[in-house]
Design a protein around this motif. Structure first.
Motif, PDB file in Angstrom:
ATOM      1  N   GLU A   1       0.832  -1.208   0.000  1.00 58.32           N
ATOM      2  CA  GLU A   1       0.000   0.000   0.000  1.00 58.32           C
ATOM      3  C   GLU A   1       0.867   1.260   0.000  1.00 58.32           C
ATOM      4  O   GLU A   1       0.541   2.246  -0.668  1.00 58.32           O
ATOM      5  CB  GLU A   1      -0.946  -0.008   1.207  1.00 58.32           C
ATOM      6  N   ILE A   2       1.966   1.238   0.715  1.00 60.78           N
ATOM      7  CA  ILE A   2       2.891   2.379   0.713  1.00 60.78           C
ATOM      8  C   ILE A   2       3.425   2.609  -0.701  1.00 60.78           C
ATOM      9  O   ILE A   2       3.479   3.753  -1.177  1.00 60.78           O
ATOM     10  CB  ILE A   2       4.045   2.169   1.723  1.00 60.78           C
ATOM     11  N   LEU A   3       3.784   1.533  -1.391  1.00 53.73           N
ATOM     12  CA  LEU A   3       4.277   1.676  -2.769  1.00 53.73           C
ATOM     13  C   LEU A   3       3.214   2.294  -3.669  1.00 53.73           C
ATOM     14  O   LEU A   3       3.519   3.147  -4.511  1.00 53.73           O
ATOM     15  CB  LEU A   3       4.729   0.326  -3.324  1.00 53.73           C
ATOM     16  N   VAL A   4       1.964   1.877  -3.479  1.00 58.23           N
ATOM     17  CA  VAL A   4       0.871   2.446  -4.279  1.00 58.23           C
ATOM     18  C   VAL A   4       0.741   3.939  -3.980  1.00 58.23           C
ATOM     19  O   VAL A   4       0.562   4.752  -4.886  1.00 58.23           O
ATOM     20  CB  VAL A   4      -0.454   1.697  -4.003  1.00 58.23           C
ATOM     21  N   MET A   5       0.854   4.314  -2.721  1.00 55.11           N
ATOM     22  CA  MET A   5       0.773   5.736  -2.341  1.00 55.11           C
ATOM     23  C   MET A   5       1.869   6.562  -3.005  1.00 55.11           C
ATOM     24  O   MET A   5       1.638   7.699  -3.393  1.00 55.11           O
ATOM     25  CB  MET A   5       0.914   5.887  -0.821  1.00 55.11           C
ATOM     26  N   LEU A   6       3.041   5.974  -3.105  1.00 55.97           N
ATOM     27  CA  LEU A   6       4.191   6.705  -3.633  1.00 55.97           C
ATOM     28  C   LEU A   6       4.259   6.668  -5.156  1.00 55.97           C
ATOM     29  O   LEU A   6       5.137   7.279  -5.757  1.00 55.97           O
ATOM     30  CB  LEU A   6       5.490   6.128  -3.050  1.00 55.97           C
ATOM     31  N   ARG A   7       3.340   5.973  -5.771  1.00 55.69           N
ATOM     32  CA  ARG A   7       3.330   5.814  -7.223  1.00 55.69           C
ATOM     33  C   ARG A   7       3.277   7.156  -7.955  1.00 55.69           C
ATOM     34  O   ARG A   7       3.902   7.331  -8.984  1.00 55.69           O
ATOM     35  CB  ARG A   7       2.131   4.948  -7.593  1.00 55.69           C
ATOM     36  N   HIS A   8       2.543   8.110  -7.433  1.00 53.10           N
ATOM     37  CA  HIS A   8       2.346   9.383  -8.143  1.00 53.10           C
ATOM     38  C   HIS A   8       3.142  10.548  -7.569  1.00 53.10           C
ATOM     39  O   HIS A   8       3.459  11.482  -8.304  1.00 53.10           O
ATOM     40  CB  HIS A   8       0.861   9.758  -8.153  1.00 53.10           C
ATOM     41  N   THR A   9       3.408  10.498  -6.271  1.00 54.12           N
ATOM     42  CA  THR A   9       4.071  11.644  -5.664  1.00 54.12           C
ATOM     43  C   THR A   9       4.855  11.224  -4.431  1.00 54.12           C
ATOM     44  O   THR A   9       4.438  10.318  -3.704  1.00 54.12           O
ATOM     45  CB  THR A   9       3.035  12.724  -5.288  1.00 54.12           C
ATOM     46  N   PRO A  10       5.987  11.866  -4.178  1.00 57.42           N
ATOM     47  CA  PRO A  10       6.720  11.592  -2.938  1.00 57.42           C
ATOM     48  C   PRO A  10       5.914  12.067  -1.736  1.00 57.42           C
ATOM     49  O   PRO A  10       5.143  13.030  -1.826  1.00 57.42           O
ATOM     50  CB  PRO A  10       8.000  12.423  -3.083  1.00 57.42           C
ATOM     51  N   LEU A  11       6.083  11.379  -0.612  1.00 54.47           N
ATOM     52  CA  LEU A  11       5.375  11.733   0.618  1.00 54.47           C
ATOM     53  C   LEU A  11       6.336  11.664   1.790  1.00 54.47           C
ATOM     54  O   LEU A  11       7.299  10.889   1.771  1.00 54.47           O
ATOM     55  CB  LEU A  11       4.214  10.764   0.874  1.00 54.47           C
ATOM     56  N   THR A  12       6.032  12.444   2.818  1.00 49.43           N
ATOM     57  CA  THR A  12       6.828  12.352   4.045  1.00 49.43           C
ATOM     58  C   THR A  12       6.354  11.141   4.846  1.00 49.43           C
ATOM     59  O   THR A  12       5.250  10.622   4.622  1.00 49.43           O
ATOM     60  CB  THR A  12       6.665  13.610   4.916  1.00 49.43           C
ATOM     61  N   ALA A  13       7.178  10.729   5.795  1.00 47.78           N
ATOM     62  CA  ALA A  13       6.809   9.604   6.659  1.00 47.78           C
ATOM     63  C   ALA A  13       5.518   9.916   7.404  1.00 47.78           C
ATOM     64  O   ALA A  13       4.659   9.045   7.568  1.00 47.78           O
ATOM     65  CB  ALA A  13       7.935   9.302   7.636  1.00 47.78           C
ATOM     66  N   GLY A  14       5.355  11.149   7.832  1.00 51.15           N
ATOM     67  CA  GLY A  14       4.141  11.547   8.542  1.00 51.15           C
ATOM     68  C   GLY A  14       2.906  11.458   7.665  1.00 51.15           C
ATOM     69  O   GLY A  14       1.839  11.019   8.114  1.00 51.15           O
ATOM     70  N   GLU A  15       3.024  11.877   6.402  1.00 52.07           N
ATOM     71  CA  GLU A  15       1.895  11.790   5.475  1.00 52.07           C
ATOM     72  C   GLU A  15       1.515  10.333   5.214  1.00 52.07           C
ATOM     73  O   GLU A  15       0.330  10.001   5.115  1.00 52.07           O
ATOM     74  CB  GLU A  15       2.242  12.481   4.145  1.00 52.07           C
ATOM     75  N   ILE A  16       2.517   9.479   5.131  1.00 54.09           N
ATOM     76  CA  ILE A  16       2.250   8.054   4.926  1.00 54.09           C
ATOM     77  C   ILE A  16       1.601   7.464   6.170  1.00 54.09           C
ATOM     78  O   ILE A  16       0.576   6.782   6.091  1.00 54.09           O
ATOM     79  CB  ILE A  16       3.553   7.306   4.567  1.00 54.09           C
ATOM     80  N   ALA A  17       2.170   7.738   7.334  1.00 48.02           N
ATOM     81  CA  ALA A  17       1.660   7.182   8.590  1.00 48.02           C
ATOM     82  C   ALA A  17       0.229   7.625   8.866  1.00 48.02           C
ATOM     83  O   ALA A  17      -0.563   6.854   9.413  1.00 48.02           O
ATOM     84  CB  ALA A  17       2.567   7.591   9.746  1.00 48.02           C
ATOM     85  N   ALA A  18      -0.115   8.842   8.455  1.00 47.11           N
ATOM     86  CA  ALA A  18      -1.462   9.360   8.707  1.00 47.11           C
ATOM     87  C   ALA A  18      -2.536   8.544   7.989  1.00 47.11           C
ATOM     88  O   ALA A  18      -3.703   8.567   8.385  1.00 47.11           O
ATOM     89  CB  ALA A  18      -1.546  10.827   8.280  1.00 47.11           C
ATOM     90  N   ARG A  19      -2.169   7.804   6.960  1.00 47.07           N
ATOM     91  CA  ARG A  19      -3.139   7.025   6.184  1.00 47.07           C
ATOM     92  C   ARG A  19      -3.345   5.610   6.719  1.00 47.07           C
ATOM     93  O   ARG A  19      -4.106   4.839   6.153  1.00 47.07           O
ATOM     94  CB  ARG A  19      -2.698   6.955   4.727  1.00 47.07           C
ATOM     95  N   PHE A  20      -2.635   5.262   7.796  1.00 44.29           N
ATOM     96  CA  PHE A  20      -2.741   3.925   8.367  1.00 44.29           C
ATOM     97  C   PHE A  20      -3.223   3.992   9.811  1.00 44.29           C
ATOM     98  O   PHE A  20      -3.020   4.984  10.496  1.00 44.29           O
ATOM     99  CB  PHE A  20      -1.379   3.215   8.340  1.00 44.29           C
ATOM    100  N   SER A  21      -3.812   2.908  10.258  1.00 46.44           N
ATOM    101  CA  SER A  21      -4.253   2.833  11.655  1.00 46.44           C
ATOM    102  C   SER A  21      -3.161   2.238  12.543  1.00 46.44           C
ATOM    103  O   SER A  21      -3.339   2.135  13.747  1.00 46.44           O
ATOM    104  CB  SER A  21      -5.535   2.003  11.761  1.00 46.44           C
ATOM    105  N   ILE A  22      -2.034   1.851  11.950  1.00 40.48           N
ATOM    106  CA  ILE A  22      -0.934   1.309  12.754  1.00 40.48           C
ATOM    107  C   ILE A  22      -0.074   2.454  13.275  1.00 40.48           C
ATOM    108  O   ILE A  22      -0.186   3.603  12.819  1.00 40.48           O
ATOM    109  CB  ILE A  22      -0.086   0.310  11.932  1.00 40.48           C
ATOM    110  N   SER A  23       0.799   2.158  14.221  1.00 37.03           N
ATOM    111  CA  SER A  23       1.607   3.202  14.853  1.00 37.03           C
ATOM    112  C   SER A  23       2.649   3.774  13.888  1.00 37.03           C
ATOM    113  O   SER A  23       3.053   3.120  12.913  1.00 37.03           O
ATOM    114  CB  SER A  23       2.322   2.627  16.077  1.00 37.03           C
ATOM    115  N   ARG A  24       3.097   4.974  14.195  1.00 41.74           N
ATOM    116  CA  ARG A  24       4.143   5.603  13.370  1.00 41.74           C
ATOM    117  C   ARG A  24       5.436   4.788  13.389  1.00 41.74           C
ATOM    118  O   ARG A  24       6.068   4.636  12.341  1.00 41.74           O
ATOM    119  CB  ARG A  24       4.390   7.033  13.829  1.00 41.74           C
TER     120      ARG A  24
END
Length: 130
Positions: free
Chosen positions: A18-41
């Motif tokens: 899922e992280i790879l899919v998120m990064l497919r179009h644009t770079p993201l910060t770790a915080g932006e990625i973590a905000a999309r999951f219910s798991i811990s940072r």
């Protein structure tokens, strides 16, 4: 570990995919990625570390944040390996298309053979009709 096994191992986890899919179009910060999951940072950070160590993502410092981006070329070897199995797919597509044609033909022919609806006038022996 060879490149194919390393990449396959990295994408074996659904969170990392899922992280790879998120990064497919644009770079993201770790915080932006973590905000999309219910798991811990910290759990997201561990997933990002696996992806980074496998070469599937790269990170760069952007001020106080790390920005992660996809390295699509790392998927090339896996894509080439998987493509060997695609060779059989056209055969199945052709076979299914032929089967569909035959089903339609059989339905059409069955419709032509059916007699026009007419009242039944057959005589039934042993029955008094009068």
């Amino acid at each position: 570990m060879d490149e194919l096994s390393e990449v396959a191992g990295a994408i074996a986890d659904p969170v990392r995919r899922e992280i790879l899919v998120m990064l497919r179009h644009t770079p993201l910060t770790a915080g932006e990625i973590a905000a999309r999951f219910s798991i811990s940072r910290p759990a997201v950070s561990r997933h990002l570390r696996v992806l980074r160590e496998s070469g599937l993502v790269r990170d760069e410092q952007a001020g106080r944040h790390r920005r992660y981006s996809l390295v699509p070329s790392r998927l090339d070897h896996l894509a080439t390996w998987l493509a060997r199995f695609e060779e059989r797919r056209p055969q199945w597509s052709q076979r299914l298309a032929a089967l569909e044609t035959e089903v339609h033909r059989a339905r059409r022919d069955r419709g032509r053979e059916a007699p026009a609806s007419a009242p039944c006038t057959a005589h039934h022996p042993g029955k008094d009709t009068g």
